[in-house]
Design an enzyme around this catalytic site. Structure first.
Site, PDB file in Angstrom:
ATOM      1  N   ASP A   1      45.528  14.927  21.584  1.00 58.38           N
ATOM      2  CA  ASP A   1      46.778  15.590  22.000  1.00 58.38           C
ATOM      3  C   ASP A   1      47.476  14.834  23.136  1.00 58.38           C
ATOM      4  O   ASP A   1      46.920  14.688  24.216  1.00 58.38           O
ATOM      5  CB  ASP A   1      46.396  17.012  22.457  1.00 58.38           C
TER       6      ASP A   1
ATOM      7  N   HIS B   1      48.352  22.108  28.119  1.00 64.07           N
ATOM      8  CA  HIS B   1      47.984  20.771  27.652  1.00 64.07           C
ATOM      9  C   HIS B   1      47.455  19.921  28.794  1.00 64.07           C
ATOM     10  O   HIS B   1      47.997  19.948  29.901  1.00 64.07           O
ATOM     11  CB  HIS B   1      49.184  20.085  27.011  1.00 64.07           C
TER      12      HIS B   1
HETATM   13 ZN   LIG Z   1      50.688  22.392  19.734  1.00 62.78          ZN
HETATM   14 ZN   LIG Z   2      48.979  24.966  21.137  1.00 64.64          ZN
END
Ligand SMILES: [Zn+2]
Ligand SMILES: [Zn+2]
Length: 564
Positions: free
Chosen positions: A205, A378
């Site tokens: 990610d 994130h």
């Molecule tokens: Zn996402």
């Molecule tokens: Zn997510």
């Protein structure tokens, strides 16, 4: 026939190879979807949507173009969902008919998926298969292992695909929250074990790759909210994503501590809070929750409203409250409205408009600019590096982000693990890994499909519906020019039509339309008239109604509102 192992034309054994094909999420934020294919088995990871840029008139959702999947149809043995965010599960109703086999996800993810399918009238039968961290399931000739990661919603999984060519690790969305509210920590141990076992490719990610340091735990917003709760003279209204269950839990707990009642406002908020409570992911102390319709019966200083609309979506709760058009919740000058969510790029203008409307109500606005009332889900640079160094993959492929985030993540990988080869890919690239190495070996069709009207959830297949409307009833584009200050229509609206067939007896309708529109706009509250987003919605609904009623037609209506 040689049987297994396969041999090439020279008669030498053909080493197994594995293809990784991103169909969405590489080059943009959202619509995450990726296919991993090895031998007779292919596994899909995620089926997400993206929210459209404002220039895409009339488009509500964007999903990946998946025509490439047709070539893999017989090999696709299942879909793995990493977690329940829209950018990972939102396209499920469009995707479920394109392959056979199970849909794997954690219980919370699958509860959200089940609801979505139900809204679209789709019965998944027994295909929804719940898994938990450290489960390993056989999918065709692959073994699929699930690993716990932390993010902004509960029950998030990373995936390790054990293929004949090697192990592929896909992180899903993550940050490394070392003190998650539910105590379920990131499975760093298993990441490390896989690393020492040897991982062929890591897909990770990149969303926050341009932030340095650590993102911080969900708990880091507690101080900011404590300040809000201890000083707000009236109601506290918090807008956040309904799926941010940790944020909801933290706010419910704080409401208990500060003796406020909690109302969930907005359809999405009510639904997800119910699901999360039923499944045990959200704990609401008895007696603390009230219905949105009861908000006005309690003293303002005793109420916390948790609502949808943090992105300024015209039909969601907060934007309606902001223009004083919500059935149950009215703002007054003592109230405090908190924006506890990231503004998704592209939504800045709509959010700013909502804030202006709130300011007109006299209420105080608090966003991340004033207090720490939001933390990202994130991981930032140091977390991304940690995962790379635990896995030390042979190949590294940054995923989830625009090209610049992917590029920055790639640079980190080179720093952390010089032996790792970085492969940059975009949607539609076929990454092939075999004995000779890894490379972008091919390309398949990839792109975006624009969806209109899916928020109503009334129709099973929006694409078909749009095509039907266009084919059967044509297109109507009303062009309205407004004075942005006074909210007055500057010149008679122009109505452009394409492929619209109307009986001679309905011809008068077209002539009447400009005047009808002017009247409909004049009837709208001033704040709605001066807000292009809201006005567009009103014009669309009004024209759809008129065409349906007076001509029995359902053309596609795409309003254009211009301000002068
Ligand atoms: Zn996402
Ligand atoms: Zn997510």
């Amino acid at each position: 026939m040689w049987g297994f192992p396969l041999r090439d034309t020279e008669g030498d054994p053909l080493a197994p190879s594995v293809d990784v094909i991103p169909l969405g999420g590489l080059g943009e934020f959202g619509m995450n979807m990726l296919l991993v294919a090895c031998g007779d088995t292919a596994v899909l990871i995620d089926a997400g949507v993206m929210f459209p840029e404002p220039e895409l008139f009339g488009v509500d959702l964007v999903i990946p173009d998946v025509t490439a999947l047709e070539g893999y149809r017989d090999r696709i043995k299942g879909l793995v969902l990493t977690h329940g965010h829209e950018d990972h599960i939102g396209a499920i109703s469009h995707m479920i008919g394109r392959f056979d086999g199970p849909i794997f996800g954690s219980p919370f993810t699958l509860a959200l998926v089940a609801h979505k399918l139900e809204e679209h009238g789709i019965d998944p039968g027994d295909r929804l298969t719940a898994v938990k961290p450290r489960d390993v399931v056989e999918v065709g000739s692959m073994r699929v292992e699930f690993l716990r990661v932390t993010h902004s919603i509960p029950d998030c999984l990373a995936v390790a695909l054990h293929t004949a060519a090697g192990i592929i690790v896909h992180t899903g969305d993550f940050k490394i929250d070392q003190t998650p509210l539910d105590g379920q920590t990131f499975d760093l141990h298993r990441f490390g074990e896989l690393g020492s076992q040897g991982v062929l490719a890591l897909l990770s990610d990149s969303t926050n790759a341009d932030r340095d340091g650590f993102t911080g735990s969900e708990r880091t917003v507690i101080d900011g909210f404590e300040e809000v709760f201890s000083s707000a003279p009236g109601r506290i209204v918090v807008a956040t994503f309904s799926s941010s269950v940790y944020r909801l839990q933290l706010l419910v707990d704080m409401a208990e501590q500060f003796e406020r009642r909690v109302a969930f406002v907005g359809r999405g908020m009510q639904h997800i809070s119910q699901v999360a409570e039923r499944l045990g992911y959200l704990r609401i102390p008895p007696g603390i929750q009230i219905r949105d319709s009861d908000v006005r019966d309690y003293p303002a200083e005793d109420v916390l409203c948790l609502c949808t609309g943090s992105q300024g979506e015209p039909m969601a709760a907060l934007p309606r409250i902001a223009i004083d058009d919500h059935r149950h919740v009215k703002l007054s000058p003592d109230d405090v409205v908190v924006f506890s969510a990231r503004v998704i790029p592209g939504n800045e203008k709509s959010v700013a408009r909502v804030m202006n409307h709130i300011a007109k109500r006299g209420a105080q606005i608090i966003s991340d600019d004033q207090k720490r009332v939001h933390v990202s889900g994130h991981g930032s640079g140091e977390e991304l590096k940690l995962v790379i160094s635990l896995i030390k993959p042979k190949f590294f492929v940054p995923i989830h982000g625009e090209y610049r985030q992917l590029a920055r993540h790639a640079r980190m990988a080179t720093l952390v693990s010089p032996a790792t080869t970085v492969l940059m890919a975009e949607d539609g690239d076929v990454l092939r890994f075999d004995a000779t190495g890894g490379r972008v070996a091919d390309r398949v069709a990839a792109g975006r499909i624009l969806i209109d009207g899916s928020r109503t959830g009334e129709v099973a297949d929006e694409i078909l519906r749009d095509r039907r409307h266009l084919a059967g009833d044509g297109l109507v584009v009303p062009v309205v020019v407004m004075n942005g200050q006074t909210g007055e229509v500057v010149s008679p609206p122009e109505i452009i039509t394409r492929g619209l067939a109307i009986d001679p007896r309905h011809e008068g309708l077209l002539r009447d339309l400009p005047e009808l529109l002017v009247r409909a706009i004049a009837d709208a509250p001033h704040e709605e008239r001066t807000d292009p987003g809201l006005l567009k919605e009103r014009v669309r609904l009004e024209l759809q109604r008129v065409f349906r009623k007076r001509a029995g037609r359902r053309p596609l209506v795409l309003p254009v509102v211009m301000e002068v």
